[in-house]
Enzyme design. Structure first.
Site, PDB file in Angstrom:
ATOM      1  CE  LYS A 225      -4.552  -1.942   1.809  1.00 12.29           C
ATOM      2  NZ  LYS A 225      -5.677  -1.360   2.948  1.00 12.29           N
ATOM      3  NE  ARG A 259      -7.550  -8.473   0.697  1.00 11.78           N
ATOM      4  CZ  ARG A 259      -7.506  -7.918   0.231  1.00 11.78           C
ATOM      5  NH1 ARG A 259      -6.813  -7.361   0.699  1.00 11.78           N
ATOM      6  NH2 ARG A 259      -8.324  -7.794  -0.773  1.00 11.78           N
TER       7      ARG A 259
END
Length: 291
Positions: A225, A259
């Site tokens: 991210k 995740r």
């Protein structure tokens, strides 16, 4: 009290006394990291099987991109993307199958196709989602998001990001319980990158253990991210080491599930964390005889 060593997921179980790895399977053309890579049916099945072989305990299948600025998809398009993949994987891979959706119709069809877990970035706030999830009886991950994917990163603001995330998730847990769901079937996700600056994300990671007060296992998704890119100055395809660092940090702060996109590397890192934890609980490792 739920036995976390056999946490129920449909007809599967997860051992959440150790941190588990969830592999990301985006069957979308526009996800921020791997958009379009696995949208074909055969490519998706191969990648899912590869992630299970690499040690993923959960495969998270998503047909709607929720990256900043993402374009909404129709219900039918989302169904067409995810249901064939779930049907093909159900019963064929030794892993929990999760569907990443906020759409009630997709939840119901995914459950019929064999999915074990619902993962909702909108925490069952979309019309009909709470009722659908309660009727299905599957475990659900409730995530915090400020705003909506199209605009969430324009100007996120908080007085106290950790306190506000805690309050929101507590409210959503209460809504689930009022709808007849049990706290024991819920997971919580603070929503890294969903309506948060890099400073918000880093503070949430630093104080992640505070979420344990909610009484639900914690799931986190930070892989590749922008928070990693902002700190390291690296593009999305060069964020492996940063992703491993935050996955390990989250595990040390109590995350039950991480995740990720890079499954093999993360499984190695998390296996070491789990082994370290186990050493602290094993009398023989501490020089004491086993009972």
């Amino acid at each position: 009290m739920t036995d976390l060593s056999k946490w129920p997921c449909g007809n599967q179980t997860l051992n959440l006394t150790e941190t588990q790895v969830m592999g990301v399977l985006n069957v979308t053309p526009d996800s921020f990291s791997d958009g379009g890579h696995f949208i074909g049916h055969d490519q998706a099945l191969r990648h899912a099987t590869e992630m299970v072989d690499q040690g993923a305990a959960i495969i998270d299948i998503g047909g709607e991109s929720t990256r900043p600025g993402a374009t909404p998809v129709s219900v039918q398009e989302e169904l067409d993307r995810v249901i064939p993949v779930i049907e093909a994987l159900a019963g064929r891979v030794d892993a929990v199958l999760s569907v990443d959706t906020s759409t009630p119709e997709v939840m119901r069809e995914a459950a019929r196709a064999g999915v074990h877990l619902l993962n909702d970035v909108r925490a069952l706030s979309r019309d009909g989602a709470l009722e659908a999830a309660a009727g299905l009886g599957l475990p659900v991950c409730l995530m915090h998001m400020q705003g909506q994917p199209g605009t969430m990163q324009l100007n996120p603001q908080y007085g106290d990001v950790v306190g506000e995330v805690l309050r929101y998730l507590g409210d959503r847990i209460a809504a689930c319980e009022a709808a007849g769901m049990k706290r024991q079937q819920l997971l919580v996700d603070p929503g890294f990158g969903f309506g948060k600056t890099v400073g918000h994300n880093l503070r949430l990671l630093n104080e992640l253990d505070r979420l344990q007060s909610l009484g639900c296992p914690i799931l986190v998704g930070m892989s590749r991210k922008s928070m990693i890119g902002d700190v390291l100055g690296k593009p999305v395809d060069q964020r492996l080491y940063g992703s491993l660092a935050v996955a390990v940090a989250a595990a040390m702060k109590g995350a039950a599930i991480v995740r990720v996109h890079d499954v093999a590397e993360t499984v190695d890192a998390i296996t070491m964390i789990n082994a370290m934890r186990q050493s602290g609980q094993d009398p023989a490792v501490n020089g004491e005889p086993k009972a």
